[in-house]
Write an enzyme that holds these catalytic residues in place. Structure first.
Site, PDB file in Angstrom:
ATOM      1  N   SER A   1     -42.622  38.276  -9.843  1.00  0.00           N
ATOM      2  CA  SER A   1     -42.152  37.516  -8.673  1.00  0.00           C
ATOM      3  C   SER A   1     -40.644  37.318  -8.806  1.00  0.00           C
ATOM      4  O   SER A   1     -40.049  37.690  -9.820  1.00  0.00           O
ATOM      5  CB  SER A   1     -42.852  36.153  -8.610  1.00  0.00           C
ATOM      6  OG  SER A   1     -42.631  35.435  -9.804  1.00  0.00           O
ATOM      7  N   LYS A   2     -40.038  36.770  -7.824  1.00  0.00           N
ATOM      8  CA  LYS A   2     -38.613  36.411  -7.897  1.00  0.00           C
ATOM      9  C   LYS A   2     -38.325  35.428  -6.775  1.00  0.00           C
ATOM     10  O   LYS A   2     -39.029  35.414  -5.753  1.00  0.00           O
ATOM     11  CB  LYS A   2     -37.736  37.656  -7.717  1.00  0.00           C
ATOM     12  CG  LYS A   2     -36.359  37.511  -8.315  1.00  0.00           C
ATOM     13  CD  LYS A   2     -36.392  37.724  -9.816  1.00  0.00           C
ATOM     14  CE  LYS A   2     -35.032  37.559 -10.444  1.00  0.00           C
ATOM     15  NZ  LYS A   2     -35.047  37.976 -11.855  1.00  0.00           N
TER      16      LYS A   2
END
Ligand code: NAD
Length: 453
Positions: A142-143
């Site tokens: 994720s980011k």
């Protein structure tokens, strides 16, 4: 590798126009639904997708899985109202992208920067997915990012921004679902605010919701140095693999922040000669070697490298084309492009930064015989020790530095060897070999889990 029956192309596959990939048998054709978009060398998501497509083709990935892995699971866009110290209210835009969670909780940093875009966050989330799979830790990718200019925010404003952003994405956060970490312009302080906000909502202390925390509140020993240490380990392995003597090897490092300065320090300790370093203020060159500790002292006192007396000043562009054994870009994305790749005079590139080389530059570097250790391998030391931190928090038992560094060393060396073996077996460069290993590991879990509903 899993031996379960692959998912077959589903009904959706048949509804979409089948674009052909020249040279492939029909059964192998992959569907590229958004390939009619104009490819932009500077678009980070395109940079990721073009490598992904090539690796998927090499793996002969089933079309259904190909489609799943080409798309982020979840993309969240939030508005973040913040009370400025002046009494005015400003609204910032924030993103959180969960690219894939099939192997475990999504894992990825949060950056605060004016240049943050949804495409950049998507690309970084995808890279986290491949990186975690490549070093075989049980995380997805994720980011997150907030479009803001941190130097213009007071500490109080930064805290309010961080806490409101955390509250806005709290549904996806959690030790079992999505675990942030620091990235560009975020640090241990910001992680502490996120952990506190999350814990206040949950009504009990949850240390394992973020990594990269201060040690006093559940951070891991060795986390701050982990990415640079990982870069040093793969640089050392790459030099050995390429028959370059480590003693006195010439190293050029772009970016003198967390990753670049730690990698430079550790490589100097190995006996390498750090001939060039840089930050956003300038680049420095000294053929006899720069004293890294002395340069760090200068930065502590003057904030930037500019003005450091014991080296010649030159530009970041010149640094990238310095004659050296190892070039370590550890600052920004897209610094080695089709415009300058032909001028690179390094024998090895170790990508400390995420996405420093564009797909077009890959081809040029390949033709020149440059040995490129890709970002998803080279900078995986950070997420590896983040994984150690998450394990320690959940177990409530903390390791000494020797244990952390020893386990990091083993994971980085094993991963480097797996990638080089894959590269030799398939006749592809290390980047494509890394993607192939990672994609196959994520795909294997999808095959075993099947498609829900
Ligand atoms: P940092 O903010 O500590 O350091 C960045 C450095 O780059 C600074 O010295 C800065 O002055 C320099 N810089 C900025 N703009 C520049 C320019 N135009 N030219 C030359 N130098 C410039 O950041 P960091 O944590 O060291 O991260 C660097 C890169 O490594 C980023 O791409 C980040 O995503 C990646 N990365 C970091 C980690 C980590 O654990 N910190 C993990 C994986 C990947």
């Amino acid at each position: 590798m899993a031996t379960a029956t692959p998912l077959t192309a589903n009904a959706l596959n048949r509804q979409l126009p089948q674009m052909t990939t020249s040279g492939m048998a029909p059964a192998q054709q992959l569907i590229m639904p958004d390939k009619d978009m104009v490819l932009d060398e500077d678009n980070p998501f395109e940079a990721m997708i073009s490598r992904f497509d090539f690796a998927a083709e090499q793996l002969n990935l089933d079309p259904g899985l190909y489609r799943i892995l080409r798309h982020p699971d979840k993309q969240i866009i939030v508005s973040i109202p913040v009370l400025r110290d002046s009494g005015e209210i400003e609204v910032f835009t924030g993103y959180r992208v969960l690219y894939n969670s099939s192997r475990g909780p999504a894992k990825g940093g949060i950056r605060f920067d004016l240049a943050v875009t949804l495409d950049e966050v998507k690309a970084l989330a995808a890279w986290m997915t491949w990186k975690c799979a490549l070093v075989n830790i049980p995380f997805g990718g994720s980011k997150g990012g907030v479009v803001c200019d941190p130097p213009t925010l007071s500490t109080g404003e930064l805290e309010r921004l961080t806490r409101r952003y955390t509250a806005q994405i709290i549904e996806v956060l959690g030790p079992e679902s999505d675990v942030p970490a620091p990235d560009v312009n975020t640090n241990e302080r910001v992680m502490a605010w996120i952990m506190d906000t999350y814990s206040m909502h949950k009504r009990h202390t949850v240390t394992s919701v973020v990594t990269g925390k201060p040690i006093e509140m559940g951070g891991s020993r060795g986390r701050r140095q982990a990415t640079g240490r990982g870069c040093m380990i793969v640089a050392r392995e790459a030099m050995q693999a390429q028959g370059i003597a480590i003693d006195n090897a010439r190293i050029a490092v772009q970016g003198f922040g967390n990753v670049g300065s730690v990698a430079a320090t550790l490589l100097a300790e190995l006996g390498c000669r750090i001939v060039a370093i840089s930050d956003k203020s300038c680049a420095l060159y000294n053929a006899n070697g720069i004293d890294v500790d002395d340069a760090l002292d200068w930065v502590r006192n003057h904030r930037y490298l500019s003005g450091y007396p014991a080296a010649d000043q030159y530009t970041n562009e010149e640094l990238l084309t310095t004659e050296c054994d190892v070039l370590l870009p550890a600052a920004l994305e897209h610094v080695i492009t089709s415009r300058n790749a032909a001028n690179v005079r390094a024998r090895i590139i170790v990508e400390g930064a995420n996405g420093p080389t564009t797909a077009n530059a890959d081809k040029i570097l390949d033709d020149m015989g440059v040995f490129v250790v890709p970002d998803i391998l080279a900078n995986a030391g950070g997420v590896t020790v983040s994984y150690f931190e998450w394990v320690q928090d959940r177990g409530g038992y903390f390791w000494d530095l020797e244990t952390v560094n020893g386990r990091l060393e083993k994971i980085m060396v094993d991963s480097f060897r797996e990638v080089t073996t894959m590269s030799e077996q398939h006749g592809v460069n290390l980047r494509i070999a890394s993607y192939m290993l990672a994609i196959e590991r994520v795909a294997a879990v999808h095959r075993l889990r099947g498609l829900y509903a």
